[in-house]
Scaffold this motif. Structure first.
Motif, PDB file in Angstrom:
ATOM      1  N   ARG A 127       0.838  -1.204   0.000  1.00  0.00           N
ATOM      2  CA  ARG A 127       0.000   0.000   0.000  1.00  0.00           C
ATOM      3  C   ARG A 127       0.873   1.254   0.000  1.00  0.00           C
ATOM      4  NH1 ARG A 127      -3.299  -3.338   3.532  1.00  0.00           N
ATOM      5  NH2 ARG A 127      -2.342  -2.419   5.377  1.00  0.00           N
ATOM      6  N   LEU A 128       2.018   1.147   0.699  1.00  0.00           N
ATOM      7  CA  LEU A 128       2.943   2.271   0.729  1.00  0.00           C
ATOM      8  C   LEU A 128       3.478   2.546  -0.677  1.00  0.00           C
ATOM      9  CD1 LEU A 128       3.950   4.034   2.975  1.00  0.00           C
ATOM     10  CD2 LEU A 128       5.771   2.400   3.409  1.00  0.00           C
ATOM     11  N   MET A 129       3.780   1.484  -1.400  1.00  0.00           N
ATOM     12  CA  MET A 129       4.230   1.621  -2.789  1.00  0.00           C
ATOM     13  C   MET A 129       3.126   2.292  -3.612  1.00  0.00           C
ATOM     14  SD  MET A 129       6.718   0.844  -4.911  1.00  0.00           S
ATOM     15  CE  MET A 129       6.974   0.743  -6.681  1.00  0.00           C
ATOM     16  N   TYR A 130       1.895   1.869  -3.376  1.00  0.00           N
ATOM     17  CA  TYR A 130       0.753   2.445  -4.099  1.00  0.00           C
ATOM     18  C   TYR A 130       0.635   3.946  -3.802  1.00  0.00           C
ATOM     19  CZ  TYR A 130      -4.208   3.306  -5.241  1.00  0.00           C
ATOM     20  OH  TYR A 130      -5.380   3.825  -5.726  1.00  0.00           O
ATOM     21  N   VAL A 131       0.781   4.295  -2.529  1.00  0.00           N
ATOM     22  CA  VAL A 131       0.755   5.714  -2.154  1.00  0.00           C
ATOM     23  C   VAL A 131       1.850   6.463  -2.909  1.00  0.00           C
ATOM     24  CG1 VAL A 131       1.211   7.349  -0.275  1.00  0.00           C
ATOM     25  CG2 VAL A 131      -0.293   5.402   0.118  1.00  0.00           C
ATOM     26  N   GLY A 132       3.052   5.888  -2.936  1.00  0.00           N
ATOM     27  CA  GLY A 132       4.181   6.545  -3.603  1.00  0.00           C
ATOM     28  C   GLY A 132       3.904   6.783  -5.082  1.00  0.00           C
ATOM     29  N   ILE A 133       3.471   5.747  -5.772  1.00  0.00           N
ATOM     30  CA  ILE A 133       3.229   5.869  -7.218  1.00  0.00           C
ATOM     31  C   ILE A 133       2.173   6.937  -7.494  1.00  0.00           C
ATOM     32  CG2 ILE A 133       2.392   4.661  -9.279  1.00  0.00           C
ATOM     33  CD1 ILE A 133       3.364   2.048  -7.998  1.00  0.00           C
ATOM     34  N   THR A 134       1.130   6.934  -6.675  1.00  0.00           N
ATOM     35  CA  THR A 134      -0.013   7.815  -6.961  1.00  0.00           C
ATOM     36  C   THR A 134       0.213   9.266  -6.526  1.00  0.00           C
ATOM     37  OG1 THR A 134      -1.027   7.102  -4.893  1.00  0.00           O
ATOM     38  CG2 THR A 134      -1.766   6.006  -6.913  1.00  0.00           C
ATOM     39  N   ARG A 135       1.408   9.588  -6.025  1.00  0.00           N
ATOM     40  CA  ARG A 135       1.702  10.999  -5.751  1.00  0.00           C
ATOM     41  C   ARG A 135       2.045  11.735  -7.035  1.00  0.00           C
ATOM     42  NH1 ARG A 135      -1.343  11.417  -2.486  1.00  0.00           N
ATOM     43  NH2 ARG A 135      -1.769   9.260  -2.935  1.00  0.00           N
ATOM     44  N   ALA A 136       2.389  10.969  -8.103  1.00  0.00           N
ATOM     45  CA  ALA A 136       2.922  11.579  -9.321  1.00  0.00           C
ATOM     46  C   ALA A 136       1.815  11.992 -10.272  1.00  0.00           C
ATOM     47  CB  ALA A 136       3.852  10.585 -10.016  1.00  0.00           C
ATOM     48  N   ARG A 137       1.963  13.164 -10.842  1.00  0.00           N
ATOM     49  CA  ARG A 137       0.978  13.614 -11.818  1.00  0.00           C
ATOM     50  C   ARG A 137       1.438  13.353 -13.249  1.00  0.00           C
ATOM     51  NH1 ARG A 137      -0.263  19.550 -10.405  1.00  0.00           N
ATOM     52  NH2 ARG A 137      -1.516  19.295 -12.269  1.00  0.00           N
ATOM     53  N   LYS A 138       2.645  13.786 -13.602  1.00  0.00           N
ATOM     54  CA  LYS A 138       3.050  13.689 -15.010  1.00  0.00           C
ATOM     55  C   LYS A 138       4.132  12.651 -15.278  1.00  0.00           C
ATOM     56  CE  LYS A 138       1.766  18.385 -16.114  1.00  0.00           C
ATOM     57  NZ  LYS A 138       2.262  19.745 -15.898  1.00  0.00           N
ATOM     58  N   THR A 139       5.191  12.671 -14.464  1.00  0.00           N
ATOM     59  CA  THR A 139       6.221  11.656 -14.688  1.00  0.00           C
ATOM     60  C   THR A 139       6.553  10.956 -13.375  1.00  0.00           C
ATOM     61  OG1 THR A 139       8.240  12.900 -14.179  1.00  0.00           O
ATOM     62  CG2 THR A 139       7.296  13.196 -16.409  1.00  0.00           C
ATOM     63  N   LEU A 140       6.915   9.698 -13.529  1.00  0.00           N
ATOM     64  CA  LEU A 140       7.308   8.902 -12.372  1.00  0.00           C
ATOM     65  C   LEU A 140       8.554   8.114 -12.739  1.00  0.00           C
ATOM     66  CD1 LEU A 140       6.764   7.542  -9.574  1.00  0.00           C
ATOM     67  CD2 LEU A 140       5.415   5.836 -10.819  1.00  0.00           C
ATOM     68  N   ALA A 141       9.569   8.191 -11.870  1.00  0.00           N
ATOM     69  CA  ALA A 141      10.741   7.348 -12.036  1.00  0.00           C
ATOM     70  C   ALA A 141      10.802   6.405 -10.844  1.00  0.00           C
ATOM     71  CB  ALA A 141      12.003   8.195 -12.104  1.00  0.00           C
ATOM     72  N   VAL A 142      11.004   5.132 -11.143  1.00  0.00           N
ATOM     73  CA  VAL A 142      11.150   4.145 -10.077  1.00  0.00           C
ATOM     74  C   VAL A 142      12.597   3.698 -10.103  1.00  0.00           C
ATOM     75  CG1 VAL A 142      10.393   1.904  -9.252  1.00  0.00           C
ATOM     76  CG2 VAL A 142       8.769   3.431 -10.353  1.00  0.00           C
ATOM     77  N   SER A 143      13.272   3.885  -8.980  1.00  0.00           N
ATOM     78  CA  SER A 143      14.707   3.703  -8.994  1.00  0.00           C
ATOM     79  C   SER A 143      15.134   2.507  -8.150  1.00  0.00           C
ATOM     80  CB  SER A 143      15.358   4.990  -8.473  1.00  0.00           C
ATOM     81  OG  SER A 143      16.658   4.733  -8.038  1.00  0.00           O
ATOM     82  N   THR A 144      16.038   1.729  -8.706  1.00  0.00           N
ATOM     83  CA  THR A 144      16.498   0.540  -7.985  1.00  0.00           C
ATOM     84  C   THR A 144      18.026   0.489  -7.960  1.00  0.00           C
ATOM     85  OG1 THR A 144      16.385  -1.875  -7.937  1.00  0.00           O
ATOM     86  CG2 THR A 144      16.172  -0.835 -10.082  1.00  0.00           C
TER      87      THR A 144
END
Ligand SMILES: Nc1ncnc2c1ncn2[C@@H]1O[C@H](COP(=O)(O)OP(=O)(O)OP(=O)(O)O)[C@@H](O)[C@H]1O
Ligand SMILES: [Mg+2]
Length: 691
Positions: free
Chosen positions: A614-631
């Motif tokens: 759910r925390l990941m879901y919260v993180g992703i859904t903060r973004a409006r236009k671009t999202l980078a997922v970093s590993t």
């Protein structure tokens, strides 16, 4: 003066409007991220005013002070400053303070009680449990807080204790509560549980508050805990006029006692409840929304929800790989620069957020941003008000509010040192313990001579008289100018500036600390003048005395932040990002062990994993236009470098469903293989490094 016209219909969809116009009974909006739940609350405040509610009869409860501030701003824009001023927009905790301030005597508190912050709680617990072990005290703090949030008192906690540790914690809890009572102090959890006790047991008080807060709105309802739910129930009573909005998929405070049960209980406790789903997302592009939906689909469902967006697919979600934390930070900075380069002058620094799971992850980003001359602020981390010098001054202010507050007494009597030594304080403390009174009370006891020398008593009396005198002045001083004069006079009396220079070898640091102190003085003085300025917002209240401001200080400060509205990149934890949004989001450290977070000795339960998801879901859904997922290919763990494994959540995002050049499944597989090969090489290299 009537409020400005409210043109809600132009900006809300039919489902949102239904929620806004439902005024006759309880209403629950359950809906996914970015669907306009918070917007429903602010618009509904306006609707309530229009339909005849007085502003002071409307209470809106938010999760953080910052969210309260934001809501106040939005309400002000909707209904004008006059009406907004009287609205009760606050957190559960500040509402609790307000209730206790007026009714505290009914639950055994004197008028001027203290509110202990986390540090004080720890020191009281160390004392009560007879230990110097900070970890032990922290673990007690944790357990006791959970119990309080479940609505258990010490006796009930003891009765249900499962093992030796819990039994000990329950014994410590009894002693801890005794001390709080002796100090006339409450902790943060009491700010909810005491008002609840009051409203449950005292019909007159209950009636009064139900009459005051006639309509209650609650944002982020999924993160309320059991006592908060009960408090809400007592507040709304039989009339049940309230609106709660929330998202079960964003429940991320289970570890602090929040319970999703509250969502399930609502329709049972209020059969007339109107449940309204919202389905349109107004925040994110299609690609971002799809990734979010895919991740959360892995969790079991409580409420079936759909979420769609009118926006096009937009930029594909970017997968960023790096060799380690420093490299990751550099890549985040390059991304910010690249996006700004492409987007032109319209894109500001405050359009960017870097989100991470744990506070300590901010450091490499801070360094890289500083090197690149990019302004940033760390939000929700160590705030201004956690600084030692500010805490010193708060200790003093608290002592003025409540002289029986021993933790505050100890801070004030030793800061700065004034010829009252350890032995004197130890003697006073023993004497107070023996007579079961506070140290301040003990100070003026006639028989104190049996414990301390005349000289020791003399210096204590001098201190006591000074506190008395200052308390009198603080009680009778209000207004910004007057308050500032008084505060500066006090600092000069106790030679605080000198104290900072005496205790700090580096003069520059001392000067910076003194500057903080002066900022603090301004901040308090403004509040005394009725101007409240925090989190970028500004609003007017009644003038307050220094003592009145001092009383609420720990609650105001616990979440307060400064410099909100400047053009800065935001660094914050995922937990603190709840409810917020940015055009460009960088999710850092999306690795197994970090997100989902797993402690070394922890056995990951399904429940914990779901909360991390759910925390990941919260993180992703903060973004409006671009999202980078970093590993990270390699990451630091304690002092060692370990191989980094991409988080399972990345796979769950199913990024291949959007138009990415390389099929991410292939990419991830390739990465994992490369990691495996490199992992072997890097552990060999590490071994070589060490030898
Ligand atoms: N009907 C609407 N028309 C246009 N924009 C809207 C509408 N409703 C909400 N928005 C905008 O969509 C964004 C998300 O709204 P809001 O923050 O209220 O969502 P939320 O459901 O509270 O999200 P979260 O679950 O993250 O708290 C905001 O920028 C808001 O202004
Ligand atoms: Mg919201």
């Amino acid at each position: 003066m009537s409020s400005p016209p409210l043109d809600a219909a132009a900006t809300l969809n039919p489902a949102q409007l239904e929620a806004v116009y439902h005024l006759t009974g309880p209403c629950l909006v359950v809906a996914g991220a970015g669907s306009g739940k918070t917007r429903v609350i602010t618009t509904k405040i306006g609707q309530l005013l229009k339909s005849g509610y007085a502003a002071r009869n409307i209470a809106a409860i938010t999760f953080t002070n910052k969210a309260a501030q934001e809501m106040r701003e939005r309400a002000k824009a909707l209904v004008g400053p006059r009406a907004a001023k009287d609205l009760a927009i606050s957190t559960f905790h500040s509402l609790g303070v307000r209730i206790l301030r007026q009714e505290g005597t009914r639950v055994g508190l004197k008028e001027q009680f203290s509110i202990l912050d986390s540090d004080d709680v720890l020191s009281v617990l160390r004392d009560a449990g007879g230990t110097t072990d900070a970890n032990q005290a922290r673990s007690w703090q944790w357990t006791i807080s959970l119990w309080k949030n479940m609505g258990l008192n010490a006796a009930q906690a003891a009765a249900q204790a499962k093992d030796e540790n819990e039994r000990t914690a329950a014994i410590v809890m009894t002693k801890y509560q005794e001390r709080l009572a002796a100090y006339q102090a409450v902790d943060f959890d009491d700010l909810i549980s005491l008002p609840l006790k009051l409203l449950t047991e005292d019909a007159e008080a209950r009636g009064k508050w139900q009459d005051t807060l006639r309509y209650v709105l609650v944002d982020e309802y999924q993160d309320t805990n059991a006592v908060q739910y009960d408090l809400l129930k007592q507040l709304v009573g039989e009339r049940a006029l309230f609106t709660a909005v929330g998202d079960d998929d964003q429940s991320i405070y289970g570890w602090r006692g929040a319970t999703i049960e509250n969502l399930k209980r609502l329709p049972l406790d209020f059969p007339q409840l109107k449940v309204i789903p919202l389905e349109q997302n107004y925040r994110s592009t299609g690609a971002i929304l799809r990734a979010a939906n895919n991740v959360i689909a892995v969790n079991p469902k409580i409420f079936d929800k759909k979420l769609w967006s009118e926006f096009g697919d937009g930029e594909p979600v970017a997968l960023v790989e790096s060799d380690g934390e420093d490299h990751e930070a550099e890549r985040a900075v390059s991304r910010i620069q690249a996006i700004r380069g492409q987007g032109g002058a319209g894109i500001e620094f405050k359009d960017f957020a870097i989100l991470y799971r744990a506070n300590h992850q901010s450091r490499p980003f801070e360094q890289a941003l500083r090197r690149a001359n990019i302004p940033y602020k760390v939000s929700g981390g160590q705030s201004f008000f956690d600084k030692a010098e500010i805490k010193d001054l708060c200790g003093w202010l608290r002592l003025l509010v409540n002289q029986d507050d021993d933790p505050a007494f100890l801070r004030a009597v030793t800061t700065p040192k004034r010829g009252i030594g350890h032995q004197t304080i130890a003697g006073l403390s023993q004497f107070a313990g023996k007579w079961k009174c506070s140290m301040y009370e003990a100070l003026f006891a006639e028989s104190l001579g049996t414990a301390l020398s005349a000289k020791q008593i003399g210096s204590l009396h001098e201190f006591g008289r000074y506190v008395n005198e200052l308390e009198y002045k603080a009680r009778h001083t209000s207004g910004a100018k007057e308050a500032k004069v008084l505060l500066l006079e006090w600092l000069s009396d106790i030679a605080y500036e000198q104290h900072l220079y005496d205790n700090e070898e580096n003069e520059k640091v001392a000067a910076a600390r003194w500057n903080n102190v002066l900022d603090f003085v301004d901040w308090v003085a403004k509040r005394c003048g009725g101007e409240i300025q925090e989190d970028g917002g500004k609003f007017e209240t009644e003038k307050q005395t220094v003592l009145q401001v001092a009383q609420t200080i720990s609650v105001i400060l616990s979440m307060a932040e400064r410099n909100e509205d400047q053009d800065q990149v935001v660094l914050t934890t995922l937990h603190a990002s709840k409810g917020l949004e940015w055009p460009h989001v960088f999710l850092a450290g999306v690795n197994e062990g970090l997100l989902p977070f797993k402690a070394d000795d922890e056995e990951m339960t399904a429940q914990r994993l779901e909360e991390e998801r759910r925390l990941m879901y919260v993180g992703i859904t903060r973004a409006r236009k671009t999202l980078a997922v970093s590993t990270l290919r390699r990451r630091r763990k304690a002092r060692e470098l370990v191989m980094g494994i991409p988080s399972r959540f990345i796979l769950e995002m199913k990024l291949h469903e959007s138009s990415v050049k390389e099929d991410p499944r292939e990419k991830l597989k390739r990465l994992r293989e490369a990691f495996a090969a490199k992992g072997a090489a890097s552990s060999a290299a590490q071994a070589a490094d060490k030898s």
